[in-house]
Design a protein around this motif. Structure first.
Motif: not given
Lengths: 155, 291
Positions: A53-62
């Motif tokens: 979840r953190i990585v999916d969210s991080l990529v979306l935020l970036n």
């Protein structure tokens, strides 16, 4: 020997949904950090599901962050998510192997500056906060990632 | 962090000379609190201790800065400081601060007159030598900087009469600062070569000691969130003057990054005996803006 390694690397299959990359030698050392000991930190990140979840969210935020979204245009985001999850899992003591490229190779010719990295760190902090990772545990991962600045920043 | 209009006139020509190409300029790039707050002497640091961090929100690709105002309300005295600093390329810091020390009612007791004030101007420069306090998490080496603070007081005749050798003087310091991110700690240790009495407000040198002496100042804090640093500081002082004892100082502080550009620091400070009036404790409040 070099030839054999190159041959082994060249024959790596391309995972589904990803674009092929130039051959490289797969090695956990490419992750750019030594894993933490024990599995307390892995638990603090809620294991595989939490890191996912953190990585999916991080990529979306970036990719939606006007400060740094341009950097991600034309990048293979499927591969990025997979290798980031592997890298975090490896570093956090989750027992994964990291199959991505070294930090130097992965960021080569991107022309990144310190400010880009700071923006990315802020987005990662938000993703970790949203996942409910305790602040001290967040900092233990950031402490592992911070020295990668030397390989990621070119100017 | 994102507004660099204040120094735009300076930035534009310099950014063209910098490695970053003009047109790619965008402000900011330091993480919250990675710029420190501002000391009573105008340098980036804690409140009492000067750190090796460079003021402002800019990285090696830009020029930033900060401005601050600080009020220390002691039992019998008040100290007001305001000033500004410029941090260039995360390498060089230049700063200016003006201190005003108000003797309030104690001024009458001391024979100076009620509300008598000592002031001084502090011109500072700091050079980061090695290390990156935030990013070098795989190295023991801290961020290390050297600095100089030239101080000019306004009460030459009086401080000489009190035993000081001069109303102006220059401090030299070596500061080492490290963020221990895996423990959420920020630590600093600084050695200052100084002759200053009460940071220079009561002049430099004295009848008990005249020359430079090494003094220590340090901070230790814990990041409890990315916006909040709680900690303590300690600073030794030379005690040069025969007429009035000078004590070591300490504080307990909370530095809060309200936004990227605004930080508020509140502290309980104990500065000990000042100008024969003992037990000077009180509230320290500082407002900083950085870009």
């Amino acid at each position: 020997m070099t030839f054999l390694l190159a041959l082994a690397a060249a024959t790596l299959p391309v995972p589904a949904g990803e674009q092929p990359v130039d051959p490289y030698v797969v090695d956990n050392a490419n992750a750019g950090a030594v894993p933490v000991r024990g599995d307390a930190l892995w638990q603090a990140f809620h294991g595989q599901a939490g890191v996912g979840r953190i990585v999916d969210s991080l990529v979306l935020l970036n990719t939606s962050d006007p400060r740094i979204s341009d950097i991600f245009k034309g990048q293979d985001l499927v591969r990025l998510r997979r290798t980031l999850k592997e890298q975090f899992c490896y570093i956090l003591g989750g027992g994964c192997d990291y199959t991505g490229r070294s930090m130097k190779d992965a960021h080569k010719d991107m022309g990144l500056q310190t400010a880009d990295l700071a923006a990315l760190i802020e987005n990662l902090q938000k993703a970790m906060r949203d996942e409910g990772v305790p602040f001290g545990a967040q900092n233990r991962l950031l402490a592992k990632l911070a020295p990668m600045k030397r390989d990621a920043i070119e100017r | 962090m994102w507004s660099h209009r204040l120094v735009a006139g300076l930035l534009i020509p310099l950014s063209m000379a910098a490695p970053a190409r003009a047109g790619e300029w965008r402000g900011g790039g330091k993480l919250l609190l990675a710029t420190g707050v501002t000391t009573i002497e105008g340098a980036a640091g804690g409140g009492l201790a000067t750190w090796a961090l460079i003021a402002g929100n800019e990285t090696r690709n830009g020029i930033g800065g900060s401005a601050h105002v600080t009020q220390v309300q002691l039992d019998d005295f008040g100290l007001t400081t305001f000033g500004a600093a410029i941090g260039a390329f995360d390498r060089i810091e230049v700063s200016y601060a003006r201190q005003r020390f108000d003797t309030r009612a104690a001024g009458a007791t001391l024979g100076l007159g009620r509300g008598f004030a000592f002031s001084q101007d502090i011109y500072g420069a700091k050079l980061r030598l090695v290390g990156d306090a935030v990013y070098d998490q795989d190295r023991i080496l801290p961020q290390i900087a050297v600095g100089v603070q030239h101080k000019r007081g306004n009460r030459d005749g009086l401080v000489r009469a009190l035993g000081a050798k001069s109303a102006s003087g220059t401090d030299f310091y070596l500061a080492a600062t490290k963020v221990l991110l895996d423990r959420s700690l920020v630590v600093d240790a600084t050695v200052r070569m100084t002759k200053a009495n009460q940071t220079g407000l009561l002049g430099f040198g004295g009848d008990r000691h005249g020359g430079y002496r090494a003094q220590f100042e340090g901070s230790a804090g814990m990041l409890v969130s990315r916006r909040l640093l709680l900690g303590a500081e300690y600073r030794t002082r030379p005690d040069n003057l025969g007429f009035a004892k000078e004590d070591d100082a300490f504080d307990l502080f909370a530095a809060w990054a309200v936004t990227r550009n605004v930080a508020v620091t509140a502290a309980y400070a104990d500065l000990g005996s000042i100008a024969t009036v003992s037990g000077q404790r009180g509230l320290y409040l500082s407002l900083q803006t950085s870009f």
